[in-house]
Design a protein around this motif. Structure first.
Motif: not given
Length: 528
Positions: A370-373, A375-383
């Motif tokens: 729920g937090r913005t991706p 450097e310290t809180n990475p997110g899922f990479i999608e293509v």
């Protein structure tokens, strides 16, 4: 026919690898294809071919497969000893409208049997050596027929029996139906079978067609990637349609590689990151095997900055560059970037690149909590783009769990900088508590200790990060140098050194981190 005309035709009608050699021969029949080994299926063909001769061999093999009973829409599992004839046989299967299923020769018998059975009674195209590997597998129960490309075995028909069979007209598969099936690396278990169509294969040519268009001359392209990999389809297609002389390399030993590079002086080298890492020592060779190389290219994993710097500094070419593309079998090339000699040593190895030109893949990073991706809180990479693989064969539900409309979740986590550079920090399944990025730690420490040939962090029994290391020549680790190199990472446990040969690897030489972690746990259990 010109290469650009053939390329436009492929983009409109799809990439059919069974037609590609013939199309490339129409562009320039004399384009050289050189091997560093003999073709097992044509042992007398020699190591210097032309694309016209190559196309003739494919047509011949297609006729033999037809005579052996293979028909359109059938699945043909191709599992044989590593050799450039694998791609030739795959093209022949495709030429008669069958669907080729490429299995890596590095797969063990149990894994190969699971994948063969998943395809549901395919034709197995193999060789004597691999039939020996499969000796305990009930092939009569799980295959329709067994054909060997080299070596005779009971219960199998040999392609040699069908030499001289009448040629058959090519059969073109529908643009959105399965054409080539490859498998994932299997870093997290049994590999998945990835379905590629003529449309998806054609679209994936776009980013590097533009890169190769920068070349002013038709200079040699050296390719050292697994012959079974989906990337091989694009690499061969691009080189042949661009009329570049091709050097297909199977041997990986640095001494053998040096001889080939010195003799053929390639303008471009495409190889696995771990292969390039293994060849670093050639940068010190007084014969300068990397001297003529203008472009180094790698499309599998992010590569260590130190490796890029050593290779680029070994080139004698002005403007030499290292072009890295981040992607995976399911998505093809997603983002990319070029590194130049002056800055490669300062590169952030986690920066895998920017979105490529119009028509290429789009990339986004989606929040995990729920937090913005960041450097310290990475997110899922999608293509997202039309180059995404169609499905996982016989595992549609598994495919669907990764698909959100047009977007495909890669399984990697990362973030984007304000300038738009995608940073890939880790595979989600490999994240270790207290470590921002295992890959980043590995990059930094490898850059500080030249004696390390490999470093992999795995999660220990108490969730602590354990460095598993290999050294050049398996020499003992200098513990004082190690402590100085990892002073910035106090969370690391004591290093565990193992012989380089014992590292569990995939067909593309990726370290199987799950298998390594399991091995580590077993070692601890044995000690207690």
């Amino acid at each position: 026919m010109k290469g650009s005309t053939a390329y436009r035709s492929i983009q409109k009608r799809g990439l059919h690898i069974g037609l590609l050699p013939e199309m490339a021969a129409a562009v320039n029949p004399t384009t050289p294809i050189t091997l560093d080994h003999d073709l097992a299926v044509f042992p007398d063909a020699g190591r210097r071919l032309t694309v016209a001769r190559y196309a003739e061999h494919v047509d011949d093999l297609a006729a033999r497969l037809w005579a052996a009973g293979v028909r359109p829409d059938e699945h043909v599992v191709l599992y044989k000893t590593a050799n450039a004839d694998h791609w030739m046989l795959a093209a022949a299967v495709s030429r008669i409208g069958a669907v080729v299923v490429n299995l890596s020769p590095t797969l063990d018998a149990a894994t190969a049997a699971v994948l063969i059975e998943r395809v549901h009674r395919p034709t197995l195209l193999t060789d004597g050596a691999k039939l020996d590997v499969l000796a305990e597998v009930p092939l009569a129960d799980i295959t329709r027929r067994v054909i060997t490309s080299a070596g005779d075995r009971p219960g199998a028909r040999s392609l040699a029996e069908f030499a001289g069979s009448p040629r058959v007209r090519p059969v073109v598969r529908p643009i959105d139906e399965a054409a080539v099936i490859t498998h994932t690396s299997g870093t997290t278990g049994t590999p998945k079978l990835v379905v590629h169509t003529p449309r998806t294969q054609a679209i994936r040519l776009l980013p590097q067609w533009r890169l190769l268009s920068l070349a002013r001359k038709k200079q040699t392209v050296a390719i050292h990637i697994p012959f079974v990999h989906s990337r091989m389809v694009a690499a061969m297609s691009l080189a042949l349609l661009k009329e570049f002389p091709v050097l297909l390399m199977k041997e990986a030993a640095p001494a053998d590689v040096a001889e080939q590079l010195i003799e053929h002086r390639p303008w471009l080298i495409e190889a696995l990151p771990n292969s390039l890492m293994e060849w670093e020592g050639l940068a010190e060779d007084p014969r300068a095997p990397f001297g003529p190389v203008k472009v180094f290219s790698s499309t599998f994993d992010a590569i260590h900055p130190g490796t890029m710097s050593k290779l680029l500094n070994a080139s004698d070419r002005r403007g030499a560059l290292f072009f890295q593309i981040y992607g995976q079998s399911e998505v093809g090339p997603a983002v990319g970037r070029a590194y130049f000699r002056s800055l490669a040593h300062k590169a952030n190895g986690r920066c895998v690149g920017w979105a490529m030109p119009k028509g290429a893949a789009r990339v986004r990073v989606v929040s995990r909590d729920g937090r913005t991706p960041s450097e310290t809180n990475p997110g899922f990479i999608e293509v997202a783009w039309d180059g995404l693989a169609k499905t996982y064969f016989a595992e549609q539900q598994r495919y669907d769990t990764n698909r959100d409309g047009e977007w495909w979740r890669t399984g990697d986590v990362g973030y984007r900088t304000k300038l738009g550079c995608l940073h890939m920090l880790d595979r989600e399944v490999d994240m270790i508590p207290g470590v921002r990025s295992s890959l980043e730690v590995e990059d930094v420490v490898l850059g500080r200790l030249d004696e390390l040939s490999e470093l992999v962090l795995v999660e220990g029994p108490d969730s602590e990060p354990i460095p598993v290391i290999c050294t050049d020549g398996d020499r003992p680790l200098d513990r004082a140098r190690w402590r100085a190199a990892v002073a910035d990472f106090p969370q690391l446990g004591e290093p565990v050194q193992i012989p380089q040969a014992e590292l569990p690897r995939t067909a593309t030489l990726k370290v199987q981190r799950n298998a390594l972690a399991h091995w580590f746990q077993e070692q601890l259990t044995d000690r207690t």
